[in-house]
Design a protein around this motif. Structure first.
Motif, PDB file in Angstrom:
ATOM      1  N   PHE A   1       0.679 -21.071  -0.978  1.00  0.00           N
ATOM      2  CA  PHE A   1       0.541 -19.643  -1.247  1.00  0.00           C
ATOM      3  C   PHE A   1      -0.189 -19.469  -2.573  1.00  0.00           C
ATOM      4  CE2 PHE A   1       4.824 -18.455   0.971  1.00  0.00           C
ATOM      5  CZ  PHE A   1       4.197 -18.510   2.202  1.00  0.00           C
ATOM      6  N   TYR A   2      -0.878 -18.336  -2.721  1.00  0.00           N
ATOM      7  CA  TYR A   2      -1.376 -17.952  -4.042  1.00  0.00           C
ATOM      8  C   TYR A   2      -0.193 -17.467  -4.873  1.00  0.00           C
ATOM      9  CZ  TYR A   2      -6.245 -18.262  -2.556  1.00  0.00           C
ATOM     10  OH  TYR A   2      -7.452 -18.731  -2.117  1.00  0.00           O
TER      11      TYR A   2
ATOM     12  N   TYR B   1       2.786 -13.221  -5.611  1.00  0.00           N
ATOM     13  CA  TYR B   1       3.771 -13.718  -4.623  1.00  0.00           C
ATOM     14  C   TYR B   1       5.021 -12.832  -4.576  1.00  0.00           C
ATOM     15  CZ  TYR B   1       7.846 -16.223  -2.924  1.00  0.00           C
ATOM     16  OH  TYR B   1       9.015 -16.526  -2.278  1.00  0.00           O
TER      17      TYR B   1
ATOM     18  N   ARG C   1       4.494  -9.297  -3.260  1.00  0.00           N
ATOM     19  CA  ARG C   1       4.361  -9.243  -1.806  1.00  0.00           C
ATOM     20  C   ARG C   1       5.721  -9.415  -1.128  1.00  0.00           C
ATOM     21  NH1 ARG C   1      -0.767 -11.390  -3.209  1.00  0.00           N
ATOM     22  NH2 ARG C   1       0.006 -13.534  -3.371  1.00  0.00           N
TER      23      ARG C   1
ATOM     24  N   GLN D   1       2.305 -13.199   2.852  1.00  0.00           N
ATOM     25  CA  GLN D   1       1.774 -13.904   1.692  1.00  0.00           C
ATOM     26  C   GLN D   1       0.324 -14.320   1.925  1.00  0.00           C
ATOM     27  OE1 GLN D   1       2.955 -14.337  -1.306  1.00  0.00           O
ATOM     28  NE2 GLN D   1       4.872 -13.285  -0.828  1.00  0.00           N
ATOM     29  N   LYS D   2      -0.431 -14.339   0.842  1.00  0.00           N
ATOM     30  CA  LYS D   2      -1.806 -14.832   0.880  1.00  0.00           C
ATOM     31  C   LYS D   2      -1.730 -16.350   0.780  1.00  0.00           C
ATOM     32  CE  LYS D   2      -6.258 -14.300  -1.468  1.00  0.00           C
ATOM     33  NZ  LYS D   2      -6.917 -13.901  -2.725  1.00  0.00           N
ATOM     34  N   GLN D   3      -2.225 -17.037   1.796  1.00  0.00           N
ATOM     35  CA  GLN D   3      -1.992 -18.467   1.816  1.00  0.00           C
ATOM     36  C   GLN D   3      -3.234 -19.306   2.037  1.00  0.00           C
ATOM     37  OE1 GLN D   3      -0.088 -20.248   5.437  1.00  0.00           O
ATOM     38  NE2 GLN D   3       0.591 -18.161   5.793  1.00  0.00           N
TER      39      GLN D   3
ATOM     40  N   ARG E   1     -13.961 -21.934   5.291  1.00  0.00           N
ATOM     41  CA  ARG E   1     -12.579 -21.770   4.815  1.00  0.00           C
ATOM     42  C   ARG E   1     -12.042 -23.106   4.286  1.00  0.00           C
ATOM     43  NH1 ARG E   1      -8.809 -17.758   6.445  1.00  0.00           N
ATOM     44  NH2 ARG E   1      -7.105 -17.800   4.939  1.00  0.00           N
TER      45      ARG E   1
END
Length: 321
Positions: A229-230, A234, A237, A244-246, A283
């Motif tokens: 995760f970023y 965290y 969110r 989560q931004k992962q 990516r």
């Protein structure tokens, strides 16, 4: 659109080769029953299914992350690695692999979250606290092993007690695997924190050398074996119940799910067109640069097979001839 060449069906015949093992992503060649040449292909696996098309540079990315992470943890845990003479290749000592994957989870995500949502509060014999929501941090990281599947089969959850009682791993050896797993996860989390990331969960594989030493093998802290995760945002969110931004290959799994595929019987693999293949490659490059903090240098893909053969041959000539 001309995509870079990929390497998927690998068929090498290295000097003094005695055996070959084909995994979902890697192909492993035994040399003199003493050393291993591990070639990371561009194959993409999700839901234990290998996709029909390769992803440009994926093998290079996985091999180079794993190699760098092995070097960053070798003071903690001995590993099998000797050299990486080609972007897609690692060479090391032959080991007898343990037939379990040591999965460690610091957060309730992925498979653990799916089990939790289904109402289960025990995973691989390990209790999970009540009152958690997806992506919450566990009070302490939990180890949830899985049996190693052959290609095309699904890995299966298994408890510590079953591993020992069934003789898959001796109690003495398993205690070492547990210690190594916790030590590696702690170091991996520290390395991730420096990059603004959280190492959510990961898996480690171990083997035993001919002289009986337990060593780390295969990949480590790659986006295929780990979930990141970023760190920034965290908690915010979580508080807002947002996803989560992962950084992981979860984006591939989600794409497949959105196209009604989860590797289940009767389901049809969706077709990945050139645009999607290129987006997955980009990516993976982003993952490499974020995880390692280094700019990705694309290898020459004009003739990958010949490049690999030449680099491996040169290494053996320089070190053993």
């Amino acid at each position: 659109m001309n995509l870079p060449n990929t390497i998927t069906d690998i068929d090498f015949n290295f000097p003094n080769q005695t055996n070959v093992y084909k995994g979902k992503v890697r192909q492993v060649y035994s040399i003199n029953d003493d050393l291993l040449v591990m070639v990371a292909s561009d194959r993409l696996s999700a839901f234990d299914v290998v996709m029909p098309r390769g992803i440009p540079y994926k093998g290079q990315i996985l091999n180079q992350i794993a190699t760098q992470m092995m070097q960053a943890t070798e003071d903690l845990v001995p590993n099998w690695l000797l050299a990486s003479p080609d972007p897609n290749v690692a060479i090391g000592y032959q080991c007898e692999p343990f037939k379990v994957e040591m999965v460690i989870r610091g957060y309730m995500s992925g498979h653990a979250a799916r089990e939790y949502k289904a109402g289960r509060r025990v995973l691989c014999g390990v209790p999970m606290p009540d009152g958690m929501k997806e992506n919450d941090k566990f009070p302490e990281p939990i180890i949830t092993p899985a049996t190693k599947a052959e290609m095309g089969d699904h890995d299966e959850d298994i408890s510590r007690e079953d591993i020992i009682s069934r003789g898959i791993v001796s109690e003495h050896d398993y205690e070492i695997l547990e210690k190594y797993t916790r030590d590696l996860y702690k170091r991996g989390s520290q390395l991730a924190k420096k990059r603004g990331l959280i190492l959510v969960d990961t898996k480690y594989e171990f083997g035993k050398t001919k002289d009986g030493k337990i060593v780390l093998i295969d990949e480590i802290h790659t986006p295929d074996s780990s979930r990141y995760f970023y760190a920034e945002g965290y908690q915010e969110r979580q508080d807002k119940n947002e996803p989560q931004k992962q950084l992981s290959k979860e984006f591939v799994r989600q794409w497949l799910i959105s196209h009604d595929f989860q590797g289940l019987e009767g389901q049809t693999l969706p077709e990945m067109d050139d645009d999607y293949i290129l987006s997955v490659s980009e990516r993976y490059i982003e993952l490499y640069e974020k995880i390692t903090g280094k700019e990705f240098e694309k290898s020459d893909t004009s003739d990958i097979k010949n490049r690999i053969e030449s680099n491996v041959q040169d290494w053996f000539e320089a070190n053993f001839m």
